[in-house]
Design a protein around this motif. Structure first.
Motif, PDB file in Angstrom:
ATOM      1  N   ARG A  14     -38.364  43.394   7.753  1.00 15.06           N
ATOM      2  CA  ARG A  14     -39.654  42.658   7.704  1.00 15.06           C
ATOM      3  C   ARG A  14     -39.204  41.451   6.669  1.00 15.06           C
ATOM      4  N   ARG A  15     -38.497  41.641   5.682  1.00 11.61           N
ATOM      5  CA  ARG A  15     -38.208  40.616   4.663  1.00 11.61           C
ATOM      6  C   ARG A  15     -37.381  39.646   5.417  1.00 11.61           C
ATOM      7  N   SER A  16     -36.501  40.171   6.070  1.00 16.63           N
ATOM      8  CA  SER A  16     -35.606  39.141   6.974  1.00 16.63           C
ATOM      9  C   SER A  16     -36.384  38.266   7.969  1.00 16.63           C
ATOM     10  N   PHE A  17     -37.198  38.846   8.600  1.00 19.22           N
ATOM     11  CA  PHE A  17     -38.078  37.997   9.752  1.00 19.22           C
ATOM     12  C   PHE A  17     -38.874  37.147   9.002  1.00 19.22           C
ATOM     13  N   ILE A  18     -39.546  37.337   7.816  1.00 17.73           N
ATOM     14  CA  ILE A  18     -40.208  36.380   6.967  1.00 17.73           C
ATOM     15  C   ILE A  18     -39.440  35.291   6.415  1.00 17.73           C
ATOM     16  N   SER A  19     -38.338  35.631   5.981  1.00 21.14           N
ATOM     17  CA  SER A  19     -37.358  34.571   5.416  1.00 21.14           C
ATOM     18  C   SER A  19     -37.104  33.563   6.407  1.00 21.14           C
ATOM     19  N   GLY A  20     -36.415  34.348   7.766  1.00 24.13           N
ATOM     20  CA  GLY A  20     -35.998  33.482   8.732  1.00 24.13           C
ATOM     21  C   GLY A  20     -37.116  32.582   9.535  1.00 24.13           C
ATOM     22  N   ALA A  21     -38.456  32.919   9.337  1.00 18.65           N
ATOM     23  CA  ALA A  21     -39.446  32.165   9.800  1.00 18.65           C
ATOM     24  C   ALA A  21     -39.802  30.871   8.745  1.00 18.65           C
ATOM     25  N   THR A  22     -39.605  31.318   7.454  1.00 21.30           N
ATOM     26  CA  THR A  22     -39.963  30.302   6.551  1.00 21.30           C
ATOM     27  C   THR A  22     -38.761  29.334   6.568  1.00 21.30           C
ATOM     28  N   GLU A  23     -37.577  29.697   6.943  1.00 21.69           N
ATOM     29  CA  GLU A  23     -36.605  28.754   6.964  1.00 21.69           C
ATOM     30  C   GLU A  23     -36.822  27.934   8.061  1.00 21.69           C
ATOM     31  N   ALA A  24     -37.039  28.381   9.198  1.00 27.25           N
ATOM     32  CA  ALA A  24     -37.469  27.725  10.586  1.00 27.25           C
ATOM     33  C   ALA A  24     -38.330  26.594  10.445  1.00 27.25           C
ATOM     34  N   LEU A  25     -39.628  26.991   9.423  1.00 22.47           N
ATOM     35  CA  LEU A  25     -40.661  26.052   9.518  1.00 22.47           C
ATOM     36  C   LEU A  25     -40.039  25.079   8.502  1.00 22.47           C
ATOM     37  N   GLU A  26     -39.433  25.478   7.583  1.00 21.29           N
ATOM     38  CA  GLU A  26     -38.729  24.293   6.751  1.00 21.29           C
ATOM     39  C   GLU A  26     -37.980  23.329   7.566  1.00 21.29           C
ATOM     40  N   ALA A  27     -37.118  23.709   8.275  1.00 22.93           N
ATOM     41  CA  ALA A  27     -36.439  22.846   9.002  1.00 22.93           C
ATOM     42  C   ALA A  27     -37.087  22.001  10.010  1.00 22.93           C
ATOM     43  N   PHE A  28     -38.229  22.496  10.436  1.00 23.73           N
ATOM     44  CA  PHE A  28     -39.193  21.918  11.441  1.00 23.73           C
ATOM     45  C   PHE A  28     -39.999  20.689  10.817  1.00 23.73           C
ATOM     46  N   LEU A  29     -40.466  21.421   9.617  1.00 26.73           N
ATOM     47  CA  LEU A  29     -41.332  20.275   8.855  1.00 26.73           C
ATOM     48  C   LEU A  29     -40.476  19.451   7.967  1.00 26.73           C
ATOM     49  N   GLU A  30     -39.108  19.580   7.697  1.00 24.93           N
ATOM     50  CA  GLU A  30     -38.245  18.964   7.038  1.00 24.93           C
ATOM     51  C   GLU A  30     -38.717  18.824   5.581  1.00 24.93           C
ATOM     52  N   THR A  31     -38.981  20.053   4.925  1.00 24.62           N
ATOM     53  CA  THR A  31     -39.658  19.991   3.667  1.00 24.62           C
ATOM     54  C   THR A  31     -39.607  21.272   3.177  1.00 24.62           C
ATOM     55  N   PRO A  32     -39.158  21.483   1.821  1.00 30.06           N
ATOM     56  CA  PRO A  32     -39.187  22.905   1.358  1.00 30.06           C
ATOM     57  C   PRO A  32     -40.846  23.604   1.146  1.00 30.06           C
ATOM     58  N   ALA A  33     -40.667  24.801   1.426  1.00 29.33           N
ATOM     59  CA  ALA A  33     -42.068  25.397   1.252  1.00 29.33           C
ATOM     60  C   ALA A  33     -42.128  26.108  -0.348  1.00 29.33           C
ATOM     61  N   ALA A  34     -43.389  25.885  -0.878  1.00 31.87           N
ATOM     62  CA  ALA A  34     -43.646  26.908  -1.823  1.00 31.87           C
ATOM     63  C   ALA A  34     -44.211  28.241  -1.665  1.00 31.87           C
ATOM     64  N   CYS A  35     -43.507  29.383  -1.944  1.00 36.03           N
ATOM     65  CA  CYS A  35     -43.824  30.875  -1.196  1.00 36.03           C
ATOM     66  C   CYS A  35     -44.561  31.471  -2.442  1.00 36.03           C
TER      67      CYS A  35
END
Length: 157
Positions: A14-35
């Motif tokens: 579960r943690r890996s899936f959340i981390s992977g999704a966050t990284e993919a969103l950061e790449a798409f949106l071209e900005t880091p996320a506040a988590c």
């Protein structure tokens, strides 16, 4: 413009899936996320495995006069991320028209996009069930800005 997304997982790593999704969103949106913190909650709306949930905030440039175009493109990308993680794109409904929820490796929902209100056949923002879901509201408190709290005070009472 602040974009808030809820990310959950109740299958596999579960943690890996959340981390992977966050990284993919950061790449798409071209900005880091506040988590937010990642918190565990029982499944909601069905009997299933417990979820890990968090909320991520992205600070983005304003999408202009047509936020529904940006959010529709984002929703398409979210569906690609979910599918890449192994989620079926099929949505099922009961005989009385209620959505049937099930276990999934990753689930991403658009919760808020600034103070924008968007209604399309595919998307409603703010998310219509956010306030009813502790697994959204509790982690949201970690990353919500004062501006969001001012724009939607009834969510934070």
């Amino acid at each position: 413009m602040e974009l808030y997304l809820s990310i959950g997982s109740n299958l596999g790593d579960r943690r890996s899936f959340i981390s992977g999704a966050t990284e993919a969103l950061e790449a798409f949106l071209e900005t880091p996320a506040a988590c937010s913190r990642v918190l565990e909650y029982p499944s909601w709306g069905f009997a299933g495995h417990d979820f890990l949930n968090c909320v991520v905030r992205f600070d983005l440039p304003d999408a202009g006069a047509a936020p529904e175009l940006f959010l529709t493109a984002l929703l398409r990308q979210i569906k690609k991320i979910e599918k890449a993680a192994g989620r079926s794109g099929k949505v099922e409904f009961s005989a009385d028209g209620e959505r049937i929820y099930s276990d999934r490796p990753v689930d991403i929902d658009i919760i808020f996009y600034g103070a924008q209100r968007v209604q399309t056949p595919l998307l409603t923002v703010p998310h219509p069930l956010a306030q009813e879901r502790p697994f959204v509201m509790e982690p949201l408190k970690d990353v919500a800005t004062e501006r969001l709290k001012q724009d939607f005070p009834f969510y934070f009472q």
